[in-house]
Motif scaffolding. Structure first.
Motif, PDB file in Angstrom:
ATOM      1  N   LEU A   1      19.095 -31.885  13.664  1.00  0.00           N
ATOM      2  CA  LEU A   1      17.840 -31.188  13.911  1.00  0.00           C
ATOM      3  C   LEU A   1      18.093 -29.688  13.852  1.00  0.00           C
ATOM      4  N   LEU A   2      17.468 -29.019  12.887  1.00  0.00           N
ATOM      5  CA  LEU A   2      17.551 -27.572  12.760  1.00  0.00           C
ATOM      6  C   LEU A   2      16.270 -26.994  13.351  1.00  0.00           C
ATOM      7  N   ASP A   3      16.355 -26.575  14.590  1.00  0.00           N
ATOM      8  CA  ASP A   3      15.162 -26.101  15.298  1.00  0.00           C
ATOM      9  C   ASP A   3      14.843 -24.673  14.873  1.00  0.00           C
ATOM     10  N   GLU A   4      13.598 -24.473  14.403  1.00  0.00           N
ATOM     11  CA  GLU A   4      13.125 -23.169  13.931  1.00  0.00           C
ATOM     12  C   GLU A   4      14.052 -22.627  12.847  1.00  0.00           C
ATOM     13  N   ILE A   5      14.134 -23.374  11.757  1.00  0.00           N
ATOM     14  CA  ILE A   5      15.027 -23.026  10.667  1.00  0.00           C
ATOM     15  C   ILE A   5      14.709 -21.671  10.062  1.00  0.00           C
ATOM     16  N   ASN A   6      13.443 -21.256  10.143  1.00  0.00           N
ATOM     17  CA  ASN A   6      13.066 -19.974   9.559  1.00  0.00           C
ATOM     18  C   ASN A   6      13.526 -18.780  10.391  1.00  0.00           C
ATOM     19  N   ARG A   7      14.189 -19.019  11.517  1.00  0.00           N
ATOM     20  CA  ARG A   7      14.775 -17.915  12.287  1.00  0.00           C
ATOM     21  C   ARG A   7      16.212 -17.621  11.857  1.00  0.00           C
ATOM     22  N   SER A   8      16.807 -18.498  11.061  1.00  0.00           N
ATOM     23  CA  SER A   8      18.161 -18.236  10.583  1.00  0.00           C
ATOM     24  C   SER A   8      18.110 -17.331   9.360  1.00  0.00           C
TER      25      SER A   8
ATOM     26  N   PRO B   1      28.603 -37.705   6.964  1.00  0.00           N
ATOM     27  CA  PRO B   1      28.485 -39.147   7.247  1.00  0.00           C
ATOM     28  C   PRO B   1      27.271 -39.757   6.562  1.00  0.00           C
ATOM     29  N   SER B   2      27.293 -41.067   6.480  1.00  0.00           N
ATOM     30  CA  SER B   2      26.171 -41.806   5.897  1.00  0.00           C
ATOM     31  C   SER B   2      25.657 -42.801   6.935  1.00  0.00           C
ATOM     32  N   PRO B   3      24.354 -42.820   7.153  1.00  0.00           N
ATOM     33  CA  PRO B   3      23.306 -41.980   6.561  1.00  0.00           C
ATOM     34  C   PRO B   3      23.335 -40.559   7.100  1.00  0.00           C
ATOM     35  N   PHE B   4      22.704 -39.658   6.354  1.00  0.00           N
ATOM     36  CA  PHE B   4      22.633 -38.251   6.749  1.00  0.00           C
ATOM     37  C   PHE B   4      21.223 -37.741   6.469  1.00  0.00           C
ATOM     38  N   MET B   5      20.612 -37.140   7.478  1.00  0.00           N
ATOM     39  CA  MET B   5      19.255 -36.629   7.322  1.00  0.00           C
ATOM     40  C   MET B   5      19.097 -35.347   8.126  1.00  0.00           C
ATOM     41  N   VAL B   6      18.518 -34.341   7.483  1.00  0.00           N
ATOM     42  CA  VAL B   6      18.198 -33.074   8.140  1.00  0.00           C
ATOM     43  C   VAL B   6      16.723 -33.086   8.528  1.00  0.00           C
ATOM     44  N   LEU B   7      16.464 -32.787   9.797  1.00  0.00           N
ATOM     45  CA  LEU B   7      15.102 -32.644  10.299  1.00  0.00           C
ATOM     46  C   LEU B   7      14.949 -31.197  10.749  1.00  0.00           C
ATOM     47  N   ALA B   8      14.255 -30.411   9.953  1.00  0.00           N
ATOM     48  CA  ALA B   8      14.083 -28.992  10.256  1.00  0.00           C
ATOM     49  C   ALA B   8      12.688 -28.743  10.801  1.00  0.00           C
ATOM     50  N   THR B   9      12.580 -27.804  11.717  1.00  0.00           N
ATOM     51  CA  THR B   9      11.273 -27.439  12.270  1.00  0.00           C
ATOM     52  C   THR B   9      11.039 -25.954  12.058  1.00  0.00           C
ATOM     53  N   GLN B  10       9.778 -25.587  12.003  1.00  0.00           N
ATOM     54  CA  GLN B  10       9.425 -24.170  11.975  1.00  0.00           C
ATOM     55  C   GLN B  10       8.077 -23.976  12.644  1.00  0.00           C
ATOM     56  N   ASN B  11       7.962 -22.826  13.283  1.00  0.00           N
ATOM     57  CA  ASN B  11       6.752 -22.460  14.012  1.00  0.00           C
ATOM     58  C   ASN B  11       5.925 -21.532  13.131  1.00  0.00           C
ATOM     59  N   PRO B  12       4.703 -21.943  12.742  1.00  0.00           N
ATOM     60  CA  PRO B  12       3.910 -21.115  11.833  1.00  0.00           C
ATOM     61  C   PRO B  12       3.220 -19.939  12.515  1.00  0.00           C
ATOM     62  N   ILE B  13       3.284 -19.875  13.837  1.00  0.00           N
ATOM     63  CA  ILE B  13       2.548 -18.846  14.564  1.00  0.00           C
ATOM     64  C   ILE B  13       3.351 -17.555  14.683  1.00  0.00           C
ATOM     65  N   GLU B  14       4.580 -17.669  15.189  1.00  0.00           N
ATOM     66  CA  GLU B  14       5.401 -16.489  15.424  1.00  0.00           C
ATOM     67  C   GLU B  14       6.140 -16.100  14.152  1.00  0.00           C
ATOM     68  N   GLU B  15       5.993 -14.855  13.722  1.00  0.00           N
ATOM     69  CA  GLU B  15       6.632 -14.368  12.516  1.00  0.00           C
ATOM     70  C   GLU B  15       7.700 -13.321  12.796  1.00  0.00           C
ATOM     71  N   GLU B  16       7.764 -12.809  14.020  1.00  0.00           N
ATOM     72  CA  GLU B  16       8.757 -11.787  14.337  1.00  0.00           C
ATOM     73  C   GLU B  16      10.147 -12.421  14.363  1.00  0.00           C
ATOM     74  N   GLY B  17      11.085 -11.803  13.655  1.00  0.00           N
ATOM     75  CA  GLY B  17      12.446 -12.300  13.624  1.00  0.00           C
ATOM     76  C   GLY B  17      12.621 -13.560  12.811  1.00  0.00           C
ATOM     77  N   THR B  18      11.748 -13.789  11.824  1.00  0.00           N
ATOM     78  CA  THR B  18      11.854 -14.981  10.989  1.00  0.00           C
ATOM     79  C   THR B  18      12.137 -14.594   9.540  1.00  0.00           C
ATOM     80  N   TYR B  19      12.681 -15.540   8.805  1.00  0.00           N
ATOM     81  CA  TYR B  19      12.987 -15.360   7.388  1.00  0.00           C
ATOM     82  C   TYR B  19      12.301 -16.482   6.623  1.00  0.00           C
ATOM     83  N   VAL B  20      11.460 -16.117   5.686  1.00  0.00           N
ATOM     84  CA  VAL B  20      10.718 -17.121   4.931  1.00  0.00           C
ATOM     85  C   VAL B  20      11.707 -17.963   4.119  1.00  0.00           C
ATOM     86  N   LEU B  21      11.546 -19.267   4.194  1.00  0.00           N
ATOM     87  CA  LEU B  21      12.417 -20.153   3.431  1.00  0.00           C
ATOM     88  C   LEU B  21      12.175 -19.949   1.937  1.00  0.00           C
ATOM     89  N   PRO B  22      13.238 -19.770   1.148  1.00  0.00           N
ATOM     90  CA  PRO B  22      13.052 -19.627  -0.300  1.00  0.00           C
ATOM     91  C   PRO B  22      12.497 -20.903  -0.905  1.00  0.00           C
TER      92      PRO B  22
END
Length: 339
Positions: free
Chosen positions: A121-128, A155-176
Motif C-alpha cells: 500500500l503506497l499511501d498518498e503516492i502523489n506526495r513522493s 514475491p508472487s502474487p504482487f500487487m501495488v495499491l496506491a492512494t491519492q487525495n484529490p483535495i490537498e495539493e500542497e507538497g504533492t507531485y502529479v503522477l506522470p
C-alpha cells in the motif's frame, strides 16, 4: 521466408474449475465484507486487480477505509502486507531497499525494502518525489528491484495499491502519464451510504473494528490466488469481443471523428494499447468473479470508468467547462456498436 508462430492453445476452463474459483472468491469476499462496511466498488476493484495481476490506484478523501480494505484483503489470503507512507523526503532506497555495511563481517549486506511484499500500500503516492515515483516503475512493471546491480525478484502474487487525495495539493507531485498508465484501474471512492456508516459504528462497538480488533482469519492461501490468476488467463474471449475492445480504445484517440468536434476538443490524448490490454485482462477477471468461463460485452463495460479515466488526457477546454472523463467515456461506449 518468414514463419509466423501461433500462440499455444489454452486449455479451456471446466465447470469444476469455475465452481472452485467461485468458492474461493466467495470466501474472500465474505472475509472482506466482515471488516469493510459497504464499499462494493473498492471490493470489486481490488478483486479484479488481484485476479488480473495488475495494480490499482484509489482516489478519495481520507477516512474511506482504503487502508483497511487493502490490509483485510491481504489477511484473507494470508499474504505479506506492507504500508508505505509517501512523503516528499522519501527516497527510492526507502522503498526498494539498500546495502548496509556490517562492521562485524566487514562486508555489505542487502536489506530489502517494504516493496518486497505481496500487497504493498503506497499511501498518498502523489506526495513522493518524481525520483521516488520512478523507482516504483521497475517494481510495478518488471516485478523486480535492482540493488547495487543485483536483481531481486518480487514475491508472487504482487500487487501495488496506491492512494491519492484529490483535495490537498500542497507538497504533492502529479503522477506522470507514463506511471498512471501502469495502473490497471483507477477507482474513485465515494462516501459510504448512511446504513454502511451506521454499520461502522456497530462494528466498533462490538470490537470487529478498532485498535483491539483481531485480524481476519485467512480463508484462502497464496497458492489459491496464483491458481485463480492462472484460471483468469484461460478465460475464453471471442474474436468479436477482442475487436470490440480495440474499437473502444481506438475511439478514444479519435473522439472528434466519432462524436463531433465539440466533444473532440475536450480530449488531447486517448488511451494507449495498455488500455486494450487492461480491458482484456479486467474483463476476463470479471468473468471469473461472475462464475463464467467466457467474456461477454457486459464484462467489458463493467469497469470502463476505472480503466479509462486515468488514460484519457483532457484538454484545457474540458477543465474549464468542468467536463468529467466519465462523460466522454460513456459517450464513446454509446457510439461504438456492441457485438
Amino acid at each position: 521466408m518468414t514463419t509466423t508462430r501461433s500462440a499455444p492453445p489454452t486449455t479451456p476452463l471446466t465447470a469444476a474449475d469455475v465452481a472452485r474459483a467461485s468458492g474461493a472468491i466467495d470466501r474472500i469476499s465474505a472475509a472482506f465484507s466482515s471488516r469493510v462496511a459497504g464499499q462494493e466498488r473498492i471490493r470489486t476493484a481490488l478483486l479484479v486487480t488481484l485476479l488480473a495481476e495488475g495494480h490499482v490506484l484509489l482516489e478519495s478523501v481520507p477516512g474511506l477505509a482504503k487502508t483497511l480494505a487493502a490490509s483485510t484483503l491481504a489477511q484473507s489470503v494470508n499474504a505479506d502486507f506492507s504500508r508505505i507512507q509517501c512523503t516528499p523526503d522519501l527516497l527510492p532506497s526507502d522503498i526498494i531497499g539498500t546495502q548496509v555495511y556490517d562492521p562485524r563481517r566487514h562486508e555489505f549486506e542487502t536489506q530489502l525494502g517494504p516493496v518486497h511484499a505481496n500487497f504493498v500500500l503506497l499511501d498518498e503516492i502523489n506526495r513522493s518525489s518524481a525520483k521516488t515515483q520512478s523507482a516504483l516503475l521497475e517494481a510495478m512493471q518488471e516485478r523486480q528491484t535492482s540493488i547495487a546491480g543485483t536483481i531481486h525478484p518480487l514475491p508472487s502474487p504482487f500487487m501495488v495499491l496506491a492512494t491519492q487525495n484529490p483535495i490537498e495539493e500542497e507538497g504533492t507531485y502529479v503522477l506522470p502519464h507514463a506511471q498512471m498508465d501502469r495502473f490497471l484501474l483507477k477507482e474513485v471512492v465515494d462516501y459510504p451510504e448512511e446504513s454502511d456508516e451506521l454499520m461502522v459504528l456497530d462494528r466498533i462497538e462490538d470490537g470487529t473494528l478498532g485498535q483491539h480488533a483481531e485480524q481476519v482469519t485467512p480463508v484462502a492461501s497464496l497458492a489459491d490466488v496464483i491458481e485463480l490468476q492462472a484460471m483468469v488467463r484461460r478465460v475464453y474471449v471471442d474474436p468479436a469481443i477482442r475487436r470490440y475492445v480495440v474499437s473502444l480504445v481506438r475511439a478514444t484517440r479519435h473522439v472528434g471523428q466519432l462524436l463531433g468536434p465539440d466533444l473532440g476538443a475536450y480530449v488531447e490524448i486517448g488511451a494507449s494499447p495498455r488500455g486494450s490490454i487492461a480491458f482484456f485482462q479486467a474483463a476476463r477477471a470479471i468473468a471469473v468473479v461472475q462464475g463464467r468461463h467466457y467474456v461477454i460485452p457486459e464484462d467489458v463495460r463493467e469497469l470502463r470508468h476505472a480503466i479509462l479515466r486515468h488514460r484519457i488526457h483532457l484538454s484545457f477546454e474540458a477543465l474549464a467547462d468542468r467536463v468529467q472523463p466519465e462523460s466522454i467515456i460513456d459517450a464513446v461506449f454509446r457510439a461504438v456498436p456492441t457485438p
